[in-house]
Enzyme design. Sequence first.
Site, PDB file in Angstrom:
ATOM      1  N   GLY A  56       0.818  -1.213   0.000  1.00  0.00           N
ATOM      2  CA  GLY A  56       0.000   0.000   0.000  1.00  0.00           C
ATOM      3  C   GLY A  56       0.845   1.254   0.000  1.00  0.00           C
ATOM      4  O   GLY A  56       2.043   1.216   0.305  1.00  0.00           O
ATOM      5  N   THR A 106       2.670   0.044   8.997  1.00  0.00           N
ATOM      6  CA  THR A 106       3.432  -0.129  10.233  1.00  0.00           C
ATOM      7  C   THR A 106       2.488  -0.285  11.417  1.00  0.00           C
ATOM      8  O   THR A 106       2.692  -1.133  12.292  1.00  0.00           O
ATOM      9  CB  THR A 106       4.332   1.101  10.467  1.00  0.00           C
ATOM     10  OG1 THR A 106       5.016   1.401   9.264  1.00  0.00           O
ATOM     11  CG2 THR A 106       5.319   0.849  11.575  1.00  0.00           C
ATOM     12  N   GLU A 128      -6.055  33.334 -10.406  1.00  0.00           N
ATOM     13  CA  GLU A 128      -6.843  32.446  -9.540  1.00  0.00           C
ATOM     14  C   GLU A 128      -8.344  32.631  -9.766  1.00  0.00           C
ATOM     15  O   GLU A 128      -9.094  31.659  -9.754  1.00  0.00           O
ATOM     16  CB  GLU A 128      -6.494  32.677  -8.061  1.00  0.00           C
ATOM     17  CG  GLU A 128      -5.035  32.391  -7.695  1.00  0.00           C
ATOM     18  CD  GLU A 128      -4.535  31.032  -8.140  1.00  0.00           C
ATOM     19  OE1 GLU A 128      -5.357  30.118  -8.340  1.00  0.00           O
ATOM     20  OE2 GLU A 128      -3.309  30.878  -8.313  1.00  0.00           O
TER      21      GLU A 128
END
Length: 638
Positions: free
Chosen positions: A222, A229, A444
Site C-alpha cells: 500500500g 506499520t 486564480e
Amino acid sequence: MSQKRNTPAPKVKPNSQNLKWRVMAYLIGGWLMAAGPTLVTPALAQSQSNQQMSYSELLAQIEARKVKRVIIDPDKQVAKVQLADANQYENVVLLERNPELLQKIREVNTTNSREQIQLEFQSSGDYKGAVGLVANLLLIGFLIGGLVMLLRRSSQVGNQAMNFGKSRARFSMEAKTGVMFDDVAGIEEAKEELQEVVTFLKKPERFTALGAKIPKGVLLVGAPGTGKTLLAKAIAGEAGVPFFSISGSEFVEMFVGVGASRVRDLFKKAKENAPCIIFIDEIDAVGRQRGAGIGGGNDEREQTLNQLLTEMDGFEGNSGIIIVAATNRPDVLDMALLRPGRFDRQVVVDLPTYNGRLGILRVHARNKKLSDEVSLEAIARRTPGFSGADLANMLNEAAILTARRRKDAITQSEVEDAIDRVSIGLSLNPLLDSKKKRLIAYHEVGHALLMTVLKNSDPLNKVTIIPRSGGIGGFAQQIPNEDMVDSGLRTRAWIVDLITIALGGRAAEQEVFGDAEVTMGASSDLQMVSKLAREMVTRFGMSELGPLALEIPNNEVFLGRDWMPRSEYSEDVATKIDRHVRTIALECYEKARQIIRENRPLLDRLVDLLLERETVDGEEFRQIVSQYVALPEKHLVK
Ligand code: ADP
Ligand code: ZN
C-alpha cells in the site's frame, strides 16, 4: 539635499571600531570578573590600602638607617617596608632586579649590628598570573578532552567498519507495542486477514495439531501512510508478542556484507524472543529483483536479499516468528520473495474511502477536544486522497493551531486551515499590493470562475491569494466529489472541464494583460493539462483514435524490471496521439478564454473583491457570479 550635505555626518563609523574593542574588552573583563573574587588574596587586599614610597626614597631611608623591616614580594615586584618609627607598612614598587637594594641592606646589616634590617621574601601568589594559569589549564583541558573525544569517535567508526553491522541500534525492538486493532481504522479487509495471524501467534497448537503449516511471511502492500506499520504493530499488540522492526533501506550499506550480517543479527535476536513479529519496512529497497535496473546488479543488495531468503527458509514455520514486510512497489520485488514458504500472503492496504477516513478521524479525535460545530463526516467528505497518516497529521495540526490561537476546542476554521496546510503548504504573509498580486488574483479568479460556471465541474470551495510555502502564490480549490475520487469513475465531460479549469488561470492572464505579460505561474497547470489530455487519448480511449489503451502507465526506468520503455504503437500513431492531445488542449483553452472574455466585468469585480479580502469562499463567490450568469444546476446557490 545640499543642506543635508552641510550638516556634519554623525560619527558612527569611527566609533564602530571602538565598539568592537569595547565588546571584546567586556567579554574578557567579564570572564576575569567572574573568576576574580575567589583568587584575591588577603595580602593583596591589605597592601592596597597602604601608602606608597618610591624606590629611591627607600634606598635613602636604608642609608639613613631608618628601616626596620623589608618584605619583598618577588612575584609582584613590590616590597613592604616598615620604618623604624612606624607600625605601618609602606609599599614600594621595585624594579625587575634590585641589586642596589639588596646590597644596601647587606651593607647596613654587616656594618651596623644594632639596627639590623629584617629582610624577608614573601610571595603573595600573583593574581593575574594565577588567572592566566587557570585559563591556560582550562584551555589545555578542553583541547585534551576534545582530542580524546575525536579519537574515541574515530575508533568507533573504525570498530564499525571492523565488525560489520554488529551494531544493535539498527533494528529496534518493542516488548509491547500497545497498539490494538481498535487503533487501526478504515482498512477492515486488511484487518480481517491479519486477525488470523494473531491467532497463529497466540494459539499455534490449533493449527499444528491439524498438520497445517503456519505462514512465515505477510506482505503488506500500500501507499505510504496507509497504516502498514500500524497494522504490524497491532498484530504484535493483539498477540502480546515483541515487535522487531527494521527498514529495508537500513540493510543497504556501503560495505558489502553489512546488510547480510544485520539480517543474521536480527533473526538471531528474534529467535531468542520468539514468538514475535519481525517488521521489515520498505522491503523493496533490498528485495528488488536481482540483476535488474540500469547499471547492473548491486552485490550488497543481492547478498542481503540472499541472506534474508536463507534465514526465512532456515526456521521452522512453527517457531513463532512471523515476518511482516511492507512495500508500495510489489511489482519490483524479486520473485523468490513471493514463493510459497516466504511472503506467500499479500494483504493490500488501500487509501481509505469515505467510511475509512471517517473511522480514522474518529480514532484520532478520541484524545482531542473538538467543538460541537466540527463534523467529522464533513471533514471525511472534504479529504479524498488523504492517507491515514495525512488525516492524523491534519488533526494534530488543527490542535496545534487551536492552542496557538488560544481557543478551548478545535473549531471548523482550524480544521480548514490544517487541511490546507497538510495538502498545500504553510500559509505565508499576504503580498503587498503590487502588479504581481493583481496578476495572481486574475489567474486564480480565472480558475475559480470556470469552476463555478462549467457544468461538470466540482464546486468551488474557496479562492485565495495568500501565498503558501513551496512558491504557491494562491489557489482556487474545489470540493472534491468523493464518489468520483474514491471510485476512480471520472467521465469524459468531467475531465474536459477539469482541463478547461486548469487553463483558466493562463486564459485570464492573457485576456487581461496580453500575450507579452503571461507568466510562468501556469507551469504546473500546464503539466496537469498535458497529463490529462494525453491519458484521455492513450489510456482511456476518449478520443477519435478509438477505444484503445496505447500506453501502460508508469514505466519508471530505474525501479522496475520492465525498464525498457515499450511503445505499443507505430510512429504514425504517435503523431496522431500528439495531434489529438494538442487538439483537446487547444479546444479547452479556447473555451476558457471565451468564457473569460464574455464575463470581463464579472471577472474584474471578483478580482477587486479578492484583492480586498485575500480569501473568498465558494458560497459568496457563487452568489456574485449568479448575479451575472445562470449557474449550472448543481452549483445553484441554496
Ligand atoms: P505506513 O507504514 O503505511 O507508511 P504508518 O503505519 O506509519 O503508515 O502510519 C503513520 C501514522 O498514520 C500512524 O502512526 C497513525 O497515526 C496514522 N494512521 C495511518 N493509517 C491509519 C489507520 N488506518 N488508522 C488509524 N491511524 C492511521
Ligand atoms: Zn493556476
